[in-house]
Scaffold this active site. Structure first.
Site, short mmCIF file in Angstrom:
data_model
loop_
_atom_site.label_atom_id
_atom_site.label_comp_id
_atom_site.label_asym_id
_atom_site.label_seq_id
_atom_site.Cartn_x
_atom_site.Cartn_y
_atom_site.Cartn_z
N LYS A 9 0.70 -1.33 -0.18
CA LYS A 9 -0.14 -0.07 -0.08
C LYS A 9 0.94 1.36 0.02
CE LYS A 9 -4.15 -2.15 2.23
NZ LYS A 9 -4.83 -2.05 3.45
N TYR A 49 -12.27 -1.67 -3.60
CA TYR A 49 -12.59 -1.71 -2.35
C TYR A 49 -14.24 -1.47 -1.90
CZ TYR A 49 -8.50 -2.22 0.32
OH TYR A 49 -6.94 -2.84 1.10
N PHE A 57 -15.19 4.31 7.01
CA PHE A 57 -13.86 4.76 6.49
C PHE A 57 -13.53 4.62 5.13
CE2 PHE A 57 -13.82 0.21 8.01
CZ PHE A 57 -13.27 -0.28 6.89
N ARG A 85 -2.31 -14.10 4.40
CA ARG A 85 -2.82 -13.15 5.44
C ARG A 85 -2.16 -13.61 7.02
NH1 ARG A 85 -7.52 -10.81 4.22
NH2 ARG A 85 -8.42 -10.61 6.34
N THR A 91 -5.40 -6.51 10.71
CA THR A 91 -5.94 -5.59 10.22
C THR A 91 -5.34 -4.38 10.90
OG1 THR A 91 -7.71 -6.40 9.43
CG2 THR A 91 -7.62 -3.97 9.25
N ARG A 102 2.32 -6.22 9.44
CA ARG A 102 1.95 -5.25 10.00
C ARG A 102 2.29 -4.55 11.30
NH1 ARG A 102 -4.01 -7.08 7.40
NH2 ARG A 102 -4.12 -5.54 5.85
N ASN A 112 -2.26 0.57 6.78
CA ASN A 112 -1.43 -0.65 7.32
C ASN A 112 -0.66 -1.56 6.34
OD1 ASN A 112 -3.55 -1.76 5.72
ND2 ASN A 112 -4.79 -2.61 7.38
N HIS A 115 -2.47 -5.36 1.48
CA HIS A 115 -3.71 -5.89 1.24
C HIS A 115 -3.39 -7.41 0.78
CE1 HIS A 115 -7.43 -6.97 -0.51
NE2 HIS A 115 -6.73 -7.53 -1.36
N GLU A 126 -9.93 -10.11 -7.70
CA GLU A 126 -8.93 -9.16 -7.54
C GLU A 126 -7.80 -9.12 -8.45
OE1 GLU A 126 -9.87 -8.45 -2.87
OE2 GLU A 126 -7.98 -9.17 -3.43
P1 ATP Z 1 -7.29 -5.75 3.21
O1 ATP Z 1 -8.64 -6.10 2.72
O2 ATP Z 1 -6.68 -4.50 3.01
O3 ATP Z 1 -6.28 -6.95 3.19
P2 ATP Z 1 -8.19 -6.70 5.74
O4 ATP Z 1 -8.84 -7.70 5.16
O5 ATP Z 1 -7.36 -7.02 7.01
O6 ATP Z 1 -7.51 -5.62 4.86
P3 ATP Z 1 -10.67 -5.33 5.81
O7 ATP Z 1 -11.56 -5.28 6.92
O8 ATP Z 1 -11.04 -5.97 4.34
O9 ATP Z 1 -9.24 -5.66 6.36
O10 ATP Z 1 -10.45 -3.71 5.53
C1 ATP Z 1 -9.76 -3.21 4.44
C2 ATP Z 1 -9.14 -2.14 4.75
O11 ATP Z 1 -9.71 -0.97 5.03
C3 ATP Z 1 -8.07 -2.33 5.80
O12 ATP Z 1 -6.97 -3.02 5.28
C4 ATP Z 1 -7.63 -0.82 6.11
O13 ATP Z 1 -6.69 -0.28 5.32
C5 ATP Z 1 -9.21 -0.24 6.05
N1 ATP Z 1 -9.72 -0.27 7.43
C6 ATP Z 1 -10.23 -1.36 7.95
N2 ATP Z 1 -10.89 -0.85 9.20
C7 ATP Z 1 -10.53 0.40 9.28
C8 ATP Z 1 -10.72 1.53 10.17
N3 ATP Z 1 -11.59 1.08 11.29
N4 ATP Z 1 -10.48 2.62 10.06
C9 ATP Z 1 -9.87 2.95 9.01
N5 ATP Z 1 -9.26 2.03 7.93
C10 ATP Z 1 -9.98 0.97 8.16
MG MG Z 2 -9.88 -7.43 3.35
#
Ligand code: ATP
Ligand code: MG
Length: 137
Positions: A9, A49, A57, A85, A91, A102, A112, A115, A126
């Protein structure tokens, strides 16, 4: 062998951490089988997304993902989706296990560093969003 989709990212490309992040995937037995550096528009980030469109967010997330180049990758290996993962960690970096990407590199729950796809169906969608058949060898 399974394939998954990964993004380094903007917070991580900005801090020149791509190599350190890829090394963690490689050390875990994952292989980079496709890779490119691109700068998403906010609309492209929003499409990627869109499952999060209703989350509070979402707008901030799309702005962030378009704020600098990303490195998009396809990673291959045994159980690649789960392994990716595991190496990424939780996350929220505050909850991520020591040694995960992370825990070591991420700045906040939003910024973070990485992805990774969460299931075979999303991995296929994707990968196809970012790479053409010709780029997948
Ligand atoms: P990713 O999909 O990016 O691999 P993830 O699967 O661990 O991450 P998701 O729940 O899919 O987490 O959230 C997607 C992305 O949205 C997160 O990686 C983060 O960048 C952002 N995100 C998630 N929760 C929050 C939050 N509470 N505040 C701000 N950004 C958030
Ligand atoms: Mg995700």
């Amino acid at each position: 062998l399974e394939r998954t989709f990964s993004i380094v990212k903007p917070d991580a490309t900005r801090r020149n951490l791509t190599g350190k992040i890829v090394a963690k995937f490689e050390d875990a037995g994952l292989r980079v089988v496709a890779q490119k550096r691109i700068h998403l528009t906010k609309a492209q980030a929003g499409e990627f997304y869109k499952v999060h469109a209703e989350r509070p967010f979402y707008d901030e997330l799309c702005e962030f993902m378009a704020s600098a180049p990303i490195v998009a990758q396809v990673l291959e290996g045994e159980g690649a989706i789960a392994k990716n993962r595991e190496v990424m960690g939780a996350t929220n970096p505050a909850d991520a296990a020591p040694g995960t990407i992370r825990a070591d590199f991420a700045e906040s729950v939003g910024e973070n560093s990485v992805h990774g796809s969460d299931a075979p169906e999303t991995a296929a969608i994707e990968i196809a969003y970012f790479f053409s058949g010709l780029e997948l060898v």
